[in-house]
Design an enzyme around this catalytic site. Structure first.
Site, short mmCIF file in Angstrom:
data_model
loop_
_atom_site.label_atom_id
_atom_site.label_comp_id
_atom_site.label_asym_id
_atom_site.label_seq_id
_atom_site.Cartn_x
_atom_site.Cartn_y
_atom_site.Cartn_z
N LYS A 99 13.99 -13.32 24.22
CA LYS A 99 13.24 -12.08 24.18
C LYS A 99 13.28 -11.57 22.74
O LYS A 99 14.34 -11.28 22.20
CB LYS A 99 13.85 -11.03 25.13
CG LYS A 99 13.13 -9.69 25.06
CD LYS A 99 13.86 -8.62 25.83
CE LYS A 99 13.20 -7.27 25.55
NZ LYS A 99 13.95 -6.14 26.13
N GLY A 160 15.00 3.17 27.31
CA GLY A 160 16.01 4.06 27.84
C GLY A 160 15.54 5.46 28.19
O GLY A 160 16.34 6.29 28.61
N ALA A 186 10.89 -1.78 29.29
CA ALA A 186 11.34 -0.51 28.70
C ALA A 186 10.63 0.70 29.32
O ALA A 186 9.41 0.70 29.50
CB ALA A 186 11.17 -0.47 27.19
N GLY A 187 11.43 1.71 29.65
CA GLY A 187 10.90 2.98 30.09
C GLY A 187 10.96 3.24 31.58
O GLY A 187 10.74 4.37 32.03
N THR A 209 18.68 0.18 31.39
CA THR A 209 19.24 1.53 31.52
C THR A 209 19.00 2.14 32.89
O THR A 209 19.88 2.84 33.42
CB THR A 209 18.65 2.45 30.43
OG1 THR A 209 18.86 1.86 29.15
CG2 THR A 209 19.31 3.81 30.45
#
Length: 257
Positions: A99, A160, A186-187, A209
């Site tokens: 990644k 995050g 992400a998010g 996260t």
């Protein structure tokens, strides 16, 4: 229902990819990953030990014969650093699927697109299977596909942040034009965010996260597993169109007078 997630020619049952950071210890990491059902696990090479067998190693808890270990270049701010990190992971025997993250700003953790493109070109030429983290930008995603990346990983929101998908319209364009898997990265904050991404037709969702930062990471991992599965099934089933006015659920013919 046979509906495998195919990435770089390999089939996976799960469309949930999970990270390994922010847990209290490796034991909790293992429990959360098991609850998530994920088969691909991403690891920040600069932050979690997978290269030094003399120290406590995440791979003592996660069997590489069971999981695909996906090293990532989190914490890299230049193309050179990212490429060097990928080479280190491959030299340690982790594999050649990576990644790619090249961060351009410390506050937002948004990617540096020119540096990401530069690193991707080098890594693809060196035989790496590259999964790049990028903005939700259709032009950039297409360029990375043309370079030879095995998938594109547009962010849903800042890393995050837990804000969920902030720009579904750009994501739709990316999905319509992509010939490689689209993985939302992400998010994601909660299960409904993951379900929405899958309902849109994304091939997979990557998160860390949202699970590790939950009050009960193990329970959240299970929730994310179910959300991804439900969202994918809803996408395949085909939702009804949205309408402004009501439509009777029961037929109007044969009414009793």
């Amino acid at each position: 229902m046979k509906d495998p997630f195919v990435l770089a020619g390999k089939e996976y049952r799960s469309r949930l990819i999970v990270g390994t950071g922010k847990y209290k210890d490796f034991a909790e990491t293992k429990r959360a990953i098991e609850a998530s059902g994920a088969e691909i696990v991403t690891v920040a090479v600069r932050r979690v030990n997978i290269t030094d067998p003399a120290k406590e190693n995440l791979l003592d808890y996660l069997d590489p014969k069971i999981y695909t270990i996906l090293p990532n270049t989190a914490g890299c701010y230049t193309a050179d650093d990212a490429v060097r990190t990928c080479r280190l992971a491959r030299a340690a025997g982790v594999g050649n699927m990576v990644k790619l993250e090249v961060i351009g700003d410390e506050k937002t953790l948004f990617p540096d697109i020119p540096a990401t493109l530069e690193a991707a070109k080098i890594l693809v030429k060196e035989g790496f299977i590259v999964l790049p983290y990028v903005h939700d930008d259709p032009v950039t995603c297409k360029k990375l596909e043309e370079i030879g990346c095995a998938a594109v990983m547009p962010l849903a929101a800042p890393i995050g942040s837990g804000l969920g998908i902030r720009n579904p319209y750009n994501l739709r364009i990316i999905l319509e034009n992509s010939r490689v898997p689209v993985i939302v990265d992400a998010g994601v904050g909660t299960a409904s965010d993951a379900a929405v991404a899958m309902e849109m037709g994304c091939d997979a969702v990557l998160m860390n996260t949202a699970i590790a930062g939950a009050k009960d990471p193990i329970l959240m991992a299970e929730a994310m597993k179910l959300a991804v599965e439900a969202g994918r099934k809803a996408f395949l089933a085909g939702r009804i169109p949205k309408k402004l006015y009501a439509t009777a659920s029961s037929p109007l013919t044969g009414l009793i007078e």
